[in-house]
Design a protein around this motif. Structure first.
Motif, PDB file in Angstrom:
ATOM      1  N   UNK A 113      -8.203  14.228  11.812  1.00 13.96           N
ATOM      2  CA  UNK A 113      -6.906  13.924  12.434  1.00 13.96           C
ATOM      3  C   UNK A 113      -5.774  14.648  11.710  1.00 13.96           C
ATOM      4  N   UNK A 114      -5.881  14.708  10.378  1.00  9.77           N
ATOM      5  CA  UNK A 114      -4.843  15.360   9.582  1.00  9.77           C
ATOM      6  C   UNK A 114      -4.707  16.836   9.952  1.00  9.77           C
ATOM      7  N   UNK A 115      -5.814  17.543  10.057  1.00  7.42           N
ATOM      8  CA  UNK A 115      -5.719  18.966  10.364  1.00  7.42           C
ATOM      9  C   UNK A 115      -5.229  19.224  11.788  1.00  7.42           C
ATOM     10  N   UNK A 116      -5.364  18.241  12.655  1.00  5.41           N
ATOM     11  CA  UNK A 116      -4.839  18.364  14.021  1.00  5.41           C
ATOM     12  C   UNK A 116      -3.361  18.016  14.108  1.00  5.41           C
ATOM     13  N   UNK A 126      -1.364   8.824   5.379  1.00  3.76           N
ATOM     14  CA  UNK A 126      -2.648   8.109   5.458  1.00  3.76           C
ATOM     15  C   UNK A 126      -3.730   8.838   4.672  1.00  3.76           C
ATOM     16  N   UNK A 127      -3.797  10.155   4.871  1.00  3.29           N
ATOM     17  CA  UNK A 127      -4.825  10.955   4.190  1.00  3.29           C
ATOM     18  C   UNK A 127      -4.658  10.906   2.686  1.00  3.29           C
ATOM     19  N   UNK A 128      -3.422  11.093   2.214  1.00  9.29           N
ATOM     20  CA  UNK A 128      -3.197  11.147   0.777  1.00  9.29           C
ATOM     21  C   UNK A 128      -3.454   9.799   0.106  1.00  9.29           C
ATOM     22  N   UNK A 129      -3.112   8.719   0.767  1.00  8.92           N
ATOM     23  CA  UNK A 129      -3.393   7.397   0.203  1.00  8.92           C
ATOM     24  C   UNK A 129      -4.895   7.159   0.147  1.00  8.92           C
ATOM     25  N   UNK A 130      -5.614   7.606   1.162  1.00 11.77           N
ATOM     26  CA  UNK A 130      -7.076   7.451   1.164  1.00 11.77           C
ATOM     27  C   UNK A 130      -7.697   8.213  -0.003  1.00 11.77           C
ATOM     28  N   UNK A 131      -7.283   9.467  -0.202  1.00 14.08           N
ATOM     29  CA  UNK A 131      -7.813  10.257  -1.316  1.00 14.08           C
ATOM     30  C   UNK A 131      -7.443   9.630  -2.655  1.00 14.08           C
ATOM     31  N   UNK A 132      -6.224   9.132  -2.766  1.00 13.97           N
ATOM     32  CA  UNK A 132      -5.782   8.517  -4.017  1.00 13.97           C
ATOM     33  C   UNK A 132      -6.630   7.295  -4.346  1.00 13.97           C
ATOM     34  N   UNK A 133      -6.859   6.471  -3.365  1.00 13.51           N
ATOM     35  CA  UNK A 133      -7.709   5.282  -3.556  1.00 13.51           C
ATOM     36  C   UNK A 133      -9.120   5.674  -3.945  1.00 13.51           C
ATOM     37  N   UNK A 134      -9.669   6.676  -3.264  1.00 10.91           N
ATOM     38  CA  UNK A 134     -11.033   7.124  -3.527  1.00 10.91           C
ATOM     39  C   UNK A 134     -11.155   7.697  -4.931  1.00 10.91           C
ATOM     40  N   UNK A 135     -10.185   8.528  -5.337  1.00  9.20           N
ATOM     41  CA  UNK A 135     -10.236   9.160  -6.651  1.00  9.20           C
ATOM     42  C   UNK A 135     -10.053   8.126  -7.771  1.00  9.20           C
ATOM     43  N   UNK A 136      -9.144   7.179  -7.580  1.00  9.35           N
ATOM     44  CA  UNK A 136      -8.918   6.143  -8.586  1.00  9.35           C
ATOM     45  C   UNK A 136     -10.174   5.298  -8.765  1.00  9.35           C
ATOM     46  N   UNK A 137     -10.823   4.976  -7.663  1.00  9.00           N
ATOM     47  CA  UNK A 137     -12.068   4.210  -7.721  1.00  9.00           C
ATOM     48  C   UNK A 137     -13.137   4.965  -8.497  1.00  9.00           C
ATOM     49  N   UNK A 138     -13.235   6.282  -8.275  1.00  6.60           N
ATOM     50  CA  UNK A 138     -14.191   7.100  -9.025  1.00  6.60           C
ATOM     51  C   UNK A 138     -13.922   7.040 -10.518  1.00  6.60           C
TER      52      UNK A 138
END
Length: 204
Positions: free
Chosen positions: A41-44, A52-64
């Motif tokens: 959706x972001x690339x479209x 939305x995309x950046x918050x998702x990546x931030x959450x995923x990276x912090x969890x890692x």
């Protein structure tokens, strides 16, 4: 030990993480791309989905990172949490693709999370020109990446260079991907491993 690989889209982070992880017997933490519900959706429509995309990546990276610090094994991570903010979110804001309100909200969340974590012991930065990035993006053939604009990659490269120039948080290794095709050439991979060996030995 926590090793992280940084670099622009298509620079070879995922491939090198896998190669080094298997060589050294490190646990590999890949970037959450395939299961990311916002990426296509972001690339479209970057303006609509950037926050939305950046918050998702931030959450995923912090969890890692939390899992990495709680464990007792050596880990190699595909992309760092710092790139999410310093490179990608900042670039989206400057391009007018993230609103000031969303950017302020995102930055506050990043600052809170980054204050609770430590940087990697070794950062490997993959430096690649835009033509190299485009060639490698085309090689992997992800449909949602076919619409990535050259000026977007160029802007990201400029931000990466500025960030790396001032990076002081941990040990740093820069790999010139234009002249080190570790994907196809085993001798180039061996040269990269030799450099990583030297950096790792300097950590202890």
């Amino acid at each position: 030990m926590h090793i992280a690989i940084a670099g622009n889209i298509g620079s070879g982070k995922t491939t090198l993480a896998g190669l080094l992880g298997r060589h050294y017997g490190w646990d590999i933490h890949y970037e959450d791309v395939e299961d990311n519900p916002y990426l296509a959706d972001f690339y479209n429509d970057m303006r609509r989905w950037s926050f939305n995309l950046q918050v998702y990546f931030l959450k995923s990276r912090f969890s890692q990172i939390v899992k990495i610090r709680e464990g007792n094994t050596s880990v190699i991570q595909d992309r760092t949490i710092y790139e999410d903010s310093v490179i990608f979110a900042a670039n989206l804001f400057d391009m007018g693709l993230m609103s000031p309100r969303d950017y302020e909200n995102y930055t506050g969340l990043f600052n809170l999370m980054s204050s609770l974590i430590a940087p990697p012991d070794l950062l490997i930065y993959l430096r690649a020109s835009v033509p190299t990035l485009v060639r490698q993006i085309e090689m992997r053939g992800r449909e949602y990446e076919s619409s990535i604009r050259l000026d977007y990659l160029r802007r990201l490269n400029e931000r990466y260079e500025g960030w790396i120039k001032n990076y002081r948080e941990s040990n740093l290794l820069i790999v010139d991907v234009d002249n080190n095709d570790f994907i196809k050439d085993r001798s180039n991979l061996s040269a990269v491993i030799d450099k990583v060996d030297s950096k790792i030995n300097g950590l202890f």
